[in-house]
Design an enzyme around this catalytic site. Sequence first.
Site, PDB file in Angstrom:
ATOM      1  CB  SER A  93      11.992  30.223  53.028  1.00 32.88           C
ATOM      2  OG  SER A  93      13.320  29.939  52.645  1.00 32.88           O
TER       3      SER A  93
ATOM      4  CG  HIS B 103      21.422  30.086  60.315  1.00 31.17           C
ATOM      5  ND1 HIS B 103      21.389  29.688  59.001  1.00 31.17           N
ATOM      6  CD2 HIS B 103      20.831  31.308  60.360  1.00 31.17           C
ATOM      7  CE1 HIS B 103      20.789  30.597  58.272  1.00 31.17           C
ATOM      8  NE2 HIS B 103      20.434  31.595  59.066  1.00 31.17           N
TER       9      HIS B 103
ATOM     10  CB  CYS C 272      18.431  27.618  59.389  1.00 31.28           C
ATOM     11  SG  CYS C 272      19.780  26.438  59.175  1.00 31.28           S
TER      12      CYS C 272
END
Length: 647
Positions: A327, A370, A383
Amino acid sequence: MRRTPKDTEDSARKVRRRAVLMGGAMGAFVAVLGARMRYLSVEQADEFRLLAEENRVNIRLIPPARGLILDRNGKLIAGNEQNYRVVITREDAGDVPQVLNRLASIVPLTPEDIEKTLKEVERRSPFVPITVADRLSWTDFSKIALNAPSLPGVTPEVGLSRSYPLDTDFAHVVGYVGPVSEKDLAEIESPDPLLQIPKFQIGKIGVERWIEDNLRGRAGQKRIEVNHVGRVMRELERIEGSPGDDIRLTIDAEAQNFAQVRMGEESAAMVAMDVETGDILACASAPSFDPNLFVRGISQKDYSTLMENDHRPLSNKAVAGAYPPGSTFKMVTALAALESGLINAQTGVYCPGHYEVGTRRFHCWKRGGHGTVSLHSALAESCDVYFYDIAQKIGIDRIAEVGRKLGLGQRMDLPMSAITEGVMPDKAWLAQRYGQDWRIGDTINASIGQGYVLASPLQLAVMTARIASGRAIAPRLVKAIGSEELPVPDAPQLEITPEYLAAVRQGMFEVMNSPRGTAKASKVADETMLMAGKTGTAQVRIISAAERASGVIDNKNLAWRLRDHALFVCYAPYDRPKVAVSVVVEHGGGGSAVAAPLARDLLLFCLTGGIPPLSAYPASQRGTIETRFKEMKLRDISGAGTAKSRA
């Protein structure tokens, strides 16, 4: 019978004739001999004088002192120490095996040592001194000197040998030196005569290798007088060479030691970088090794221990390790989407916990989803579905273009070994590399730093510094060579809209400081040093549908090699960036729980110039932090000097 007067006269005439002939012959011989003697003693005098001089005078190279390697503040990283050694010259020794056996009765020499020396003697010119043994004790050195008359061709010498006082801290950056090999010579077009000296040492990896020409210096020479058996009588002349240039690195030795100790037993890497200049302040890889072992001749046992360690201590993970960035890559996808004009910072995407493409389902890390998220909240909460969606709209080629602008998929030009280029894939890359067409699923995987995308901790630090500064900052490892300070290269503005960079920075700020930020537990309490960052967790195994349905197995219940990599990137202060940090912990688990605390500590150390003050941490964490710092066994190098002597 009486001789007649006539017979007597004839006889006398013959004798006179013979005497004249003999005298003439002798005179001619003397004349020729005199002419030859005059030719040799007058006309050929210079040539024979030179031959006689060479017979009694030897010229030997004097290895120069190797340049020192220092940290940014002048603290010694690599220096030279006195080394007592003994050499043998075949031309002067005569019966070399006999002399070596005699030497072995005076100082410890194994049969293997003698055999190795004999092989080296056969390979080299008879006039080249061969090192028999080095790092002798003063006692052994003295014994050789006292027994010199019985050891023709053997000379005790005092030289210099490389030493690394900070050993494990800089092993991967600075590297080590070792004897010149045939492979080394084959790689050099015009080898320096110094390299022909047996056991002469040159850089093998790291800075020692890549700045070898500056560090080596130039050889001197000495003329010595020897007697008829080769015994050195006196030194006639000495011309000193030029020592190698001292190299000053950009790294701070204290920050480097802090990073190394802070990683502890993890298999990990940390890079800290000055956002304004590109100076690398720390570049640590754990576990490490002692480079002094290689200089002195590493044992098979020690080498096997290093090679068999599954944490790979010989690998410089900071620059050579290529990992899925997870991420931490999401800023790249976000910037590419913003630049495409297809979304803005307020564009919302609904996350139900998964994203479907045809019959395939791509999951978000949060099983329940989310809800609706925009750019800032998507970065803060990491997310996955948000980035799946925007990546599918813009395609991999736009993402790859922005990634390269931020330094991914680019080999950094630094004097270190095995620097990886990483992988910033696009459609052309996949076609060329594997002969395959790019698929939508490949884009979705790449959007969250998985799939084909690979980056080193160094590249992630560069990416973070560029996002923080808005400029194409390049990493820099060498601050000065000799007395010459190297200029800081110009860093042009990134070809990315400043407004979009600001939006991504805000999302990184919320990662640390939002109540729902994934790294809120690692926030900084001191408002003058507020952090912006991004967590990352990269899978190294495939999670089956059955496992996902029953519940993904927790990292702590998996074998070490099957656990996720933990990653984190950050910079601070948020409003005036000074330092960027990246951390990768191999198989460490979650980036927020494992990598973020490491990065915060190193970032604060670099900003404050020492152990961070407890006031920089949230009040609830200060007791734990204080205990951690007390238990860290840091080197006391705050007062270390530059070692004025090269000896």
